[in-house]
Each structure stands twice: as C-alpha cells, then as structure tokens.
Design a protein around this motif. Structure first.
Motif, PDB file in Angstrom:
ATOM      1  N   GLY A  30       0.561  -1.257   0.042  1.00  0.00           N
ATOM      2  CA  GLY A  30       0.103   0.018  -0.051  1.00  0.00           C
ATOM      3  C   GLY A  30       0.850   1.367   0.078  1.00  0.00           C
ATOM      4  N   SER A  31       2.129   1.101   0.500  1.00  0.00           N
ATOM      5  CA  SER A  31       2.810   2.384   0.513  1.00  0.00           C
ATOM      6  C   SER A  31       3.456   2.589  -0.906  1.00  0.00           C
ATOM      7  N   PRO A  34       0.458   4.982  -4.289  1.00  0.00           N
ATOM      8  CA  PRO A  34       0.253   6.175  -4.605  1.00  0.00           C
ATOM      9  C   PRO A  34       1.291   6.596  -5.860  1.00  0.00           C
ATOM     10  N   SER A  37       0.224   4.497  -9.087  1.00  0.00           N
ATOM     11  CA  SER A  37      -0.997   4.830  -9.574  1.00  0.00           C
ATOM     12  C   SER A  37      -0.872   6.181 -10.526  1.00  0.00           C
ATOM     13  N   SER A  50      -2.957  11.648  -5.768  1.00  0.00           N
ATOM     14  CA  SER A  50      -2.647  10.401  -5.464  1.00  0.00           C
ATOM     15  C   SER A  50      -2.069  10.218  -3.988  1.00  0.00           C
ATOM     16  N   HIS A  51      -1.594  11.368  -3.699  1.00  0.00           N
ATOM     17  CA  HIS A  51      -0.801  11.395  -2.261  1.00  0.00           C
ATOM     18  C   HIS A  51      -1.690  12.126  -1.166  1.00  0.00           C
ATOM     19  N   PHE A  53      -4.422  11.679   1.449  1.00  0.00           N
ATOM     20  CA  PHE A  53      -4.989  10.756   2.493  1.00  0.00           C
ATOM     21  C   PHE A  53      -6.322  10.727   2.465  1.00  0.00           C
ATOM     22  N   TYR A  56      -7.943   8.319   0.259  1.00  0.00           N
ATOM     23  CA  TYR A  56      -8.026   6.844   0.671  1.00  0.00           C
ATOM     24  C   TYR A  56      -8.760   6.585   2.168  1.00  0.00           C
ATOM     25  N   ALA A  59     -12.390   6.180   0.791  1.00  0.00           N
ATOM     26  CA  ALA A  59     -12.553   4.744   0.199  1.00  0.00           C
ATOM     27  C   ALA A  59     -12.623   3.794   1.245  1.00  0.00           C
ATOM     28  N   MET A  60     -11.763   3.802   2.073  1.00  0.00           N
ATOM     29  CA  MET A  60     -11.757   2.851   3.213  1.00  0.00           C
ATOM     30  C   MET A  60     -13.079   2.781   4.012  1.00  0.00           C
TER      31      MET A  60
END
Length: 68
Positions: A30-31, A34, A37, A50-51, A53, A56, A59-60
């Motif tokens: 996962g690291s 970004p 992608s 993409s960076h 947070f 993310y 989405a979670m």
C-alpha cells in the motif's frame, strides 16, 4: 526516500508494531500504491491527488464492513 527504502521502512515499522507479516506486507504494498498509480505522468502530477490521504480514508470508509 526511494521506493525500495520506503517499502523497507514501512514493512519494518508495521512488523515491529503488529508482529504480523500479512499486515506488514499489505502496508508495504500500500505504501507504493500512490506512486504507482500516477503512471507515466508522475513528474507532472507527483504528490498531487494520489498522495492525498483523505481520498484513501474515504474509500476505506465506503468499503469497510464491521464484523458481526
């Protein structure tokens, strides 16, 4: 920090914290997400959406299902 060192630090930190190889490995993959992608246009858009947070976390939150 390079991609390799980023992966190593992430894996080591999570493994020491959780003592779980699966969690540490998942965090390591996962690291890198970004950066991967961003694709071929990473130089013009690096460290942009993409960076961020918040995307993310959102989405979670959408895909998270509590255990019954």
């Amino acid at each position: 920090m390079t991609g390799v060192s980023h992966s190593i630090v992430t894996f080591a930190t999570l493994y020491v914290t959780t003592q779980n190889v699966f969690i540490a490995g998942s965090a390591m993959l996962g690291s890198l997400f970004p950066d991967k992608s961003e694709g071929l246009f990473w130089q013009s858009s690096h460290r942009s959406y993409s960076h961020w947070f918040v995307l993310y976390v959102a989405a979670m939150a959408c895909f998270w299902t509590p255990e019954a």
